[in-house]
Structure formats: C-alpha cells, structure tokens
Design a protein around this motif. Structure first.
Motif, PDB file in Angstrom:
ATOM      1  N   GLU A  73       0.924  -1.345   0.087  1.00 29.92           N
ATOM      2  CA  GLU A  73      -0.160  -0.087   0.055  1.00 29.92           C
ATOM      3  C   GLU A  73       1.020   1.267  -0.088  1.00 29.92           C
ATOM      4  O   GLU A  73       0.525   2.009  -0.583  1.00 29.92           O
ATOM      5  N   ALA A  74       1.826   1.319   1.138  1.00 35.08           N
ATOM      6  CA  ALA A  74       2.790   2.280   1.037  1.00 35.08           C
ATOM      7  C   ALA A  74       3.599   2.541  -0.485  1.00 35.08           C
ATOM      8  O   ALA A  74       3.484   3.757  -1.048  1.00 35.08           O
ATOM      9  N   ALA A  75       3.991   1.597  -0.981  1.00 40.57           N
ATOM     10  CA  ALA A  75       4.620   1.408  -2.388  1.00 40.57           C
ATOM     11  C   ALA A  75       3.689   2.138  -3.281  1.00 40.57           C
ATOM     12  O   ALA A  75       4.031   2.724  -4.286  1.00 40.57           O
ATOM     13  N   ALA A  96       4.601  -2.304  -8.000  1.00 42.81           N
ATOM     14  CA  ALA A  96       4.913  -2.121  -6.872  1.00 42.81           C
ATOM     15  C   ALA A  96       4.625  -3.512  -6.000  1.00 42.81           C
ATOM     16  O   ALA A  96       5.529  -3.476  -5.081  1.00 42.81           O
ATOM     17  N   TRP A  97       3.719  -4.309  -6.154  1.00 39.15           N
ATOM     18  CA  TRP A  97       3.733  -5.400  -5.434  1.00 39.15           C
ATOM     19  C   TRP A  97       4.928  -6.538  -5.765  1.00 39.15           C
ATOM     20  O   TRP A  97       5.398  -7.188  -4.757  1.00 39.15           O
ATOM     21  N   ASP A 134      -9.143  -7.369   1.835  1.00 38.38           N
ATOM     22  CA  ASP A 134      -9.996  -6.034   1.944  1.00 38.38           C
ATOM     23  C   ASP A 134      -9.070  -5.054   1.590  1.00 38.38           C
ATOM     24  O   ASP A 134      -9.380  -4.130   0.694  1.00 38.38           O
ATOM     25  N   ALA A 135      -8.050  -4.827   2.286  1.00 37.21           N
ATOM     26  CA  ALA A 135      -6.827  -3.806   2.129  1.00 37.21           C
ATOM     27  C   ALA A 135      -6.530  -3.775   0.773  1.00 37.21           C
ATOM     28  O   ALA A 135      -6.338  -2.804   0.145  1.00 37.21           O
ATOM     29  N   SER A 136      -6.212  -4.827   0.264  1.00 38.06           N
ATOM     30  CA  SER A 136      -5.654  -4.948  -1.296  1.00 38.06           C
ATOM     31  C   SER A 136      -6.837  -4.735  -2.319  1.00 38.06           C
ATOM     32  O   SER A 136      -6.336  -3.552  -3.060  1.00 38.06           O
TER      33      SER A 136
END
Length: 224
Positions: A73-75, A96-97, A134-136
C-alpha cells in the motif's frame, strides 16, 4: 492474542521479532518442518510468549500477509499520487507488489502451496485472510477512483475486485517464476496492462454492454 490497539511499543517489538524469526526459519527449513518451539527459540522468547502473540503458524503467516500488504500500500501510494491515467496506475500498483514481494520469493512457494488448499486459513479467499484481502482491494479501489477511466457505474463498482483477481493471477505466475529477479513476471505485467486497459475501454461500446453485464452478473452470483 492481544488487541492490536492495546499493544505497547515493547509488545509490538516482541511481536515483530517473532514474525521476523519465523520468516527466517520458514526460508531456511521450510514451513512444514518449522515448529512454534523453534520459532520461539530463534526469537529469544518463551514458547508460551510466542503462543501469546500467535496461536499457530498460520497466524504468523497472516501477520506476514498483513505486513506485506502494508508495504504494498505504501509503495502503491507513491505511484498513485503521480498519474491519473488508468493504465499507468494499474502498471504502477502491480509493479509495486512485485517490488515489495521480491525479497520473499525464495520461500514464497512454500506459503502458496499451503494457501492453495481451499480449506486452509492461508488461502487468500479464506475468512482469516479477509483483512489483507480487503486492504488490497481497497488499493485497487483507490486506483480506479482517482483514475481517468471511463466506465459504467456497474463496472466501476466491480472493477477493484476484478483487478485484485488479476493480481492473484500475477502472484501465482510470480511464485513459479524462476527467471532472474522474476523478470518474466515484470514482462507479464507490462503485457497485461495494455490489454486490460483496452478491454475496459471496449466495455463502453454498445456492442459489448451485454457481454459486460453477463460477466458482472456472473461475478455477483459467484460472490453470493
């Protein structure tokens, strides 16, 4: 396990020490051969203390998933803040992943062999994985919301989850990618993004609307 909101800085440090120790042992000895006792010894804590923070090895992997998601998430945020073009945002998020996951490729296959079991709590589709999942999906929702993509309201609503499923396909390819620094996975992303971008644009055409509605209907039906 202690409530995350109630953890002291010392407790958080101990918890992270246990996660880091587990990752080292999983990488060296394999997931199946690593015991909670070995993890506790590696971390320099008692077995009871290890179980206080993590009820099982599966809980440790969930913590790893959560940690990886925070890093992704930060990237991704750095990418999403630069461009509004849908294709560039999608390329940036997928790249980013790959960037944050690269250091863990050596032992990723061990995790995903267990995660492939549909009954395993390590499955990305399991209830236990819901927070990371859910965050992804939330990252992809931000991607879509801030982009210049032109799509129907129905497609916009489903697109974040569809893009997350696309990422799951990339992850599976990456796990088995033995090319240097998983270069083939990077080429896969580079080739997939223009295709997805074109498909989303084509979905606006009247001739494609019926097909798009059928696909979205299938997605909703499978989710229920």
């Amino acid at each position: 396990m202690p409530d995350p909101a109630a953890r002291s800085p010392k407790a958080e440090q101990t918890r992270q020490t246990i996660v880091d120790a587990a990752m080292r042992l999983f990488s060296r000895d394999g997931y199946g051969r690593t015991t909670m006792r070995a993890i506790a010894t590696e971390a320099g804590v008692s077995l009871g203390n290890a179980y206080y923070y993590f009820g099982s090895k599966e809980h440790l992997i969930q913590a790893f998933y959560d940690q990886l998601q925070v890093e992704h998430e930060a990237a991704a945020e750095r990418v999403l803040g630069r461009d509004s073009r849908f294709d560039q945002r999608l390329r940036g998020v997928l790249d980013a992943w790959l960037y944050v996951a690269e250091p863990h490729h050596e032992f990723a296959g061990e995790f995903f062999r267990n995660a492939a079991d549909p009954h395993s709590p390590l499955s990305p589709f399991s209830p236990e994985s819901a927070p990371a999942r859910d965050a992804s999906i939330g990252v992809f929702r931000t991607l879509v919301t801030g982009s210049n993509v032109k799509a129907s309201a129905d497609l916009r609503a489903e697109l974040p989850e569809l893009l997350w499923l696309l990422q799951m396909g990339v992850v599976l390819f990456w796990v088995y990618d033995d090319s240097p620094r998983q270069e083939r996975s990077r080429r896969l992303v580079a080739g997939l993004v223009p295709i997805v971008d074109r498909l989303v644009k084509l979905a606006r055409l009247p001739v494609a609307r019926g097909l798009v509605d059928d696909v979205l209907g299938l997605v909703r039906d499978l989710r229920s």
